[in-house]
Design a protein around this motif. Structure first.
Motif, short mmCIF file in Angstrom:
data_model
loop_
_atom_site.label_atom_id
_atom_site.label_comp_id
_atom_site.label_asym_id
_atom_site.label_seq_id
_atom_site.Cartn_x
_atom_site.Cartn_y
_atom_site.Cartn_z
N SER A 43 0.84 -1.20 0.00
CA SER A 43 0.00 0.00 0.00
C SER A 43 0.87 1.24 0.00
O SER A 43 2.03 1.21 0.39
CB SER A 43 -0.92 0.01 1.22
N GLY A 44 0.29 2.35 -0.47
CA GLY A 44 0.98 3.63 -0.45
C GLY A 44 1.19 4.20 -1.82
O GLY A 44 0.44 3.94 -2.75
N GLY A 45 2.24 4.99 -1.95
CA GLY A 45 2.53 5.69 -3.20
C GLY A 45 1.66 6.92 -3.34
O GLY A 45 0.74 7.15 -2.55
N PHE A 46 1.94 7.74 -4.35
CA PHE A 46 1.15 8.96 -4.57
C PHE A 46 -0.31 8.62 -4.83
O PHE A 46 -1.21 9.32 -4.40
CB PHE A 46 1.70 9.78 -5.75
N ALA A 47 -0.55 7.53 -5.55
CA ALA A 47 -1.93 7.15 -5.89
C ALA A 47 -2.66 6.49 -4.72
O ALA A 47 -3.86 6.29 -4.77
CB ALA A 47 -1.93 6.21 -7.09
N GLY A 48 -1.93 6.15 -3.68
CA GLY A 48 -2.56 5.53 -2.52
C GLY A 48 -3.12 4.14 -2.82
O GLY A 48 -4.23 3.81 -2.43
N ILE A 49 -2.33 3.33 -3.49
CA ILE A 49 -2.80 1.99 -3.86
C ILE A 49 -2.89 1.08 -2.64
O ILE A 49 -2.23 1.31 -1.62
CB ILE A 49 -1.90 1.32 -4.92
N ARG A 50 -3.68 0.06 -2.74
CA ARG A 50 -3.73 -1.01 -1.75
C ARG A 50 -4.01 -2.29 -2.54
O ARG A 50 -5.08 -2.44 -3.12
CB ARG A 50 -4.80 -0.76 -0.70
N GLN A 51 -3.01 -3.17 -2.58
CA GLN A 51 -3.14 -4.46 -3.27
C GLN A 51 -2.85 -5.54 -2.25
O GLN A 51 -1.93 -5.41 -1.44
CB GLN A 51 -2.12 -4.58 -4.41
N ASP A 100 9.20 7.36 6.56
CA ASP A 100 9.08 8.81 6.50
C ASP A 100 9.39 9.36 5.11
O ASP A 100 9.30 10.56 4.88
CB ASP A 100 10.01 9.46 7.54
N VAL A 101 9.72 8.50 4.17
CA VAL A 101 10.01 8.91 2.80
C VAL A 101 8.68 9.17 2.09
O VAL A 101 7.76 8.35 2.14
CB VAL A 101 10.80 7.81 2.05
N ALA A 102 8.58 10.34 1.44
CA ALA A 102 7.36 10.65 0.69
C ALA A 102 7.16 9.62 -0.41
O ALA A 102 8.11 9.13 -1.01
CB ALA A 102 7.47 12.05 0.10
N ASP A 103 5.93 9.28 -0.66
CA ASP A 103 5.56 8.35 -1.74
C ASP A 103 6.13 6.94 -1.55
O ASP A 103 6.39 6.24 -2.50
CB ASP A 103 6.00 8.92 -3.09
N HIS A 104 6.34 6.52 -0.32
CA HIS A 104 6.86 5.17 -0.08
C HIS A 104 5.75 4.13 -0.16
O HIS A 104 4.57 4.45 -0.05
CB HIS A 104 7.57 5.08 1.27
N PHE A 105 6.13 2.89 -0.37
CA PHE A 105 5.22 1.76 -0.29
C PHE A 105 5.47 1.04 1.02
O PHE A 105 6.62 0.87 1.43
CB PHE A 105 5.43 0.78 -1.45
N THR A 106 4.40 0.60 1.65
CA THR A 106 4.49 -0.23 2.84
C THR A 106 4.07 -1.63 2.43
O THR A 106 3.04 -1.80 1.78
CB THR A 106 3.56 0.30 3.95
N ARG A 107 4.87 -2.61 2.80
CA ARG A 107 4.57 -4.00 2.46
C ARG A 107 4.53 -4.84 3.73
O ARG A 107 5.42 -4.73 4.57
CB ARG A 107 5.62 -4.54 1.51
N THR A 108 3.50 -5.67 3.83
CA THR A 108 3.38 -6.59 4.96
C THR A 108 3.32 -8.00 4.40
O THR A 108 2.50 -8.31 3.53
CB THR A 108 2.11 -6.30 5.79
N GLN A 115 5.06 -12.65 10.65
CA GLN A 115 4.64 -11.47 9.90
C GLN A 115 5.63 -10.34 10.12
O GLN A 115 6.15 -10.18 11.22
CB GLN A 115 3.26 -11.02 10.36
N ALA A 116 5.86 -9.57 9.07
CA ALA A 116 6.73 -8.40 9.17
C ALA A 116 6.23 -7.33 8.21
O ALA A 116 5.66 -7.64 7.16
CB ALA A 116 8.18 -8.77 8.86
N THR A 117 6.48 -6.09 8.58
CA THR A 117 6.10 -4.95 7.75
C THR A 117 7.35 -4.13 7.47
O THR A 117 8.16 -3.89 8.36
CB THR A 117 5.05 -4.07 8.47
N ARG A 118 7.49 -3.74 6.22
CA ARG A 118 8.64 -2.94 5.79
C ARG A 118 8.17 -1.79 4.92
O ARG A 118 7.18 -1.91 4.20
CB ARG A 118 9.63 -3.81 4.99
N CYS A 119 8.90 -0.69 4.97
CA CYS A 119 8.61 0.49 4.16
C CYS A 119 9.75 0.74 3.19
O CYS A 119 10.91 0.46 3.50
CB CYS A 119 8.45 1.72 5.04
#
Length: 145
Positions: A43-51, A100-108, A115-119
């Motif tokens: 999820s994330g990015g400028f478009a605010g995707i969630r896949q 804290d990086v603009a337009d980053h993607f967060t992946r879980t 389970q782990a989450t990374r940006c």
């Protein structure tokens, strides 16, 4: 005095009993999403995707992005390949580095109870598995070309 405490404890236990029984009997039906062996979300990015994709223990899969969803069955080879790639993942700690990086993607990523989450940047041992998972999402949400 001791009798009053004992009676109060028994009454409290009896009062709590039906609430516990009700909660156990009202559990939702298990679906592929709640019994997932593998799950991945980006999820994330400028478009605010969630896949996302969830895969059950027999390879049954559910993918979602925006208002589009699809259910399908992984082939035996796809499922074997994905489990092998996930078996090579050893980085199961979450990190907020890059969040804290603009337009980053967060992946879980979740697999076999871990389970782990990374940006932003992925650990190198995730790349093979997440590439395959993102490919499955893309191919089953857009259909054959």
């Amino acid at each position: 005095m001791l009798k009053r405490v004992a009676v109060a404890a028994i009454v409290a236990a009896m009062a709590a009993g039906p609430a516990v029984a009700w909660a156990e009997t009202s559990a939702p039906t298990v679906t592929v999403r709640s019994a997932a062996m593998i799950s991945y979300e980006k999820s994330g990015g400028f478009a605010g995707i969630r896949q996302s994709i969830t895969i059950g223990q027999y390879g049954e899969a559910h993918v979602a992005a925006a208002a589009t969803t699809a259910d399908f069955q992984l082939t035996d080879e796809e499922f074997r390949s994905l489990r092998r790639r996930l078996g090579n993942v050893s980085t199961w700690s979450s990190s907020s580095a890059g969040c804290d990086v603009a337009d980053h993607f967060t992946r879980t990523l979740s697999y076999r109870g871990r389970q782990a989450t990374r940006c932003h940047e992925l650990p190198s041992d995730w790349r093979s598995a997440t590439t395959q998972l993102e490919g499955l999402i893309a191919s089953h949400l857009t259909g054959p070309s």
